[in-house]
Motif scaffolding. Sequence first.
Motif, short mmCIF file in Angstrom:
data_model
loop_
_atom_site.label_atom_id
_atom_site.label_comp_id
_atom_site.label_asym_id
_atom_site.label_seq_id
_atom_site.Cartn_x
_atom_site.Cartn_y
_atom_site.Cartn_z
N THR A 156 0.42 -1.19 -0.02
CA THR A 156 -0.19 0.32 -0.12
C THR A 156 0.85 1.47 0.10
N VAL A 157 1.80 1.59 1.37
CA VAL A 157 2.43 2.25 1.00
C VAL A 157 3.52 2.22 -0.54
N ARG A 158 3.64 1.66 -1.29
CA ARG A 158 4.26 1.49 -2.17
C ARG A 158 4.00 1.97 -3.53
N VAL A 159 2.82 1.72 -3.49
CA VAL A 159 1.35 2.14 -4.33
C VAL A 159 1.20 3.16 -4.24
N VAL A 160 1.40 3.77 -3.35
CA VAL A 160 0.91 5.75 -2.44
C VAL A 160 2.08 6.38 -3.62
N SER A 161 2.78 5.69 -2.86
CA SER A 161 4.33 6.98 -3.51
C SER A 161 4.26 6.75 -4.77
N SER A 236 -0.78 20.57 0.67
CA SER A 236 -0.89 18.88 0.62
C SER A 236 -0.57 18.33 -0.61
N ILE A 237 -1.17 19.04 -1.92
CA ILE A 237 -1.03 18.33 -2.78
C ILE A 237 0.96 18.81 -3.53
N LEU A 238 1.41 19.68 -3.31
CA LEU A 238 3.20 19.17 -2.76
C LEU A 238 3.84 17.94 -1.81
N GLY A 239 3.04 18.60 -0.59
CA GLY A 239 3.90 17.28 0.45
C GLY A 239 3.28 16.39 -0.44
N TYR A 240 2.58 15.67 -1.20
CA TYR A 240 2.32 14.31 -1.50
C TYR A 240 3.44 13.82 -2.18
N ALA A 241 3.42 15.19 -3.11
CA ALA A 241 4.63 14.21 -3.69
C ALA A 241 6.27 14.92 -2.93
N ALA A 242 6.83 15.32 -1.67
CA ALA A 242 7.99 15.96 -1.15
C ALA A 242 7.62 13.80 -0.18
N LEU A 243 5.63 13.59 0.46
CA LEU A 243 5.91 12.63 0.83
C LEU A 243 6.48 10.81 -0.07
N ALA A 244 5.96 10.68 -0.80
CA ALA A 244 6.74 10.06 -1.85
C ALA A 244 7.20 9.87 -2.06
N TYR A 245 8.43 10.72 -2.24
CA TYR A 245 10.19 10.61 -1.92
C TYR A 245 10.95 10.36 -1.35
#
Length: 362
Positions: A156-161, A236-245
């Motif tokens: 799940t974490v890998r798909v979200v990333s 949150s949109i920007l943070g999502y990209a940072a979260l994935a990395y």
Amino acid sequence: MTLDSPAAADASREFAAEGWTRHLSVPLAVLRTLGSVAVTLLGLFTLTFVLGRLLPIDPVIAIIGDNAGPGAYAKVAEQLGLDEPLYVQFWIYVTDMIQGDFGRAIDTGNYVTADLARVFPATLELATFALVIGTGLGIPLGVWAAVHRDTWIDQTVRVVSLIGYSAPNFWLGLMGLVLFYATLGWVGGPGRLDIMAQLSHDAGPQPTRMVLIDAALAGQWDVWRNAFSHIVLPASILGYAALAYIARMTRSFMIEQLGQEYVVAARIKGVPERRIVWHHAFRNIRVQLITVVVLSYAFLLEGAVLTEIVFGWPGFGAYLTKGLLKADMNVVLACVFIVGLIFITLNLVADLAYRVLDPRTR
């Protein structure tokens, strides 16, 4: 061996030499760092100057327009120093930029430095909020995925990333506005504030020009709540990209550490798993994570262009876009220089953090 023997004298001299070496190591390290920064800045000055001369945009035409006569063209070129030899132009360019003079912006008529002081705090506030989201969620998710490797949690974490890596920010921003603003009404719309909240904020002090901080310092809690409702979605949109990395890199670092022999030995001794994960394994990846977080912050500061356009955010990215569309080389080159300076500064911060957290690098 007596104190006055040749061996004792040699040992004394070696000890004194080692002491001088230790005393000189810190100043030499500082000088090396300053020299590296100076060379990097010189390279950055050169790069921006070459870009300004290679791009097929005439700064004189951008100022006076296509219909001006040769006399007006020559006068403006002389005022800009473009009639001088190339090495003289470079010297003028470097000395002006060192003094903080980037020229005037065509769109606003203000000095570019004044415009940057006005728009950059908006981007700094947005990127910092996004980094808090990306780091606060990305690191725990990465650790959680590594601990539960190859389970449904890890998948799940890998798909979200993967989605965070693949989905364009502008598309996520548009979908977020349609769902959370237009349909559900949970967040504020484009911009930093509503009109009435903006009037209230403009009437109060603005020491940092970051709305959340200034409103809190002034006790304008209605303005603070309005600003929070506007910033939470783009951050949150920007943070999502940072979260994935960050989640992906944290997972990779943790998997490597959890396979080490000291982890196996700790488990055999009966050390609680939570302590093994956070006190032992995570402690050994902190230095690596510093680079990840610092690079994420740098990319957030300079990569928020599309997000700022979608959300009507009056920040650095939107200002750079307007400069590009109007062929304003003063704005474009100043923004390129600022982006380079951000990366240099944050790399120095990361190097300092290395020395604090890892004694082996001192």
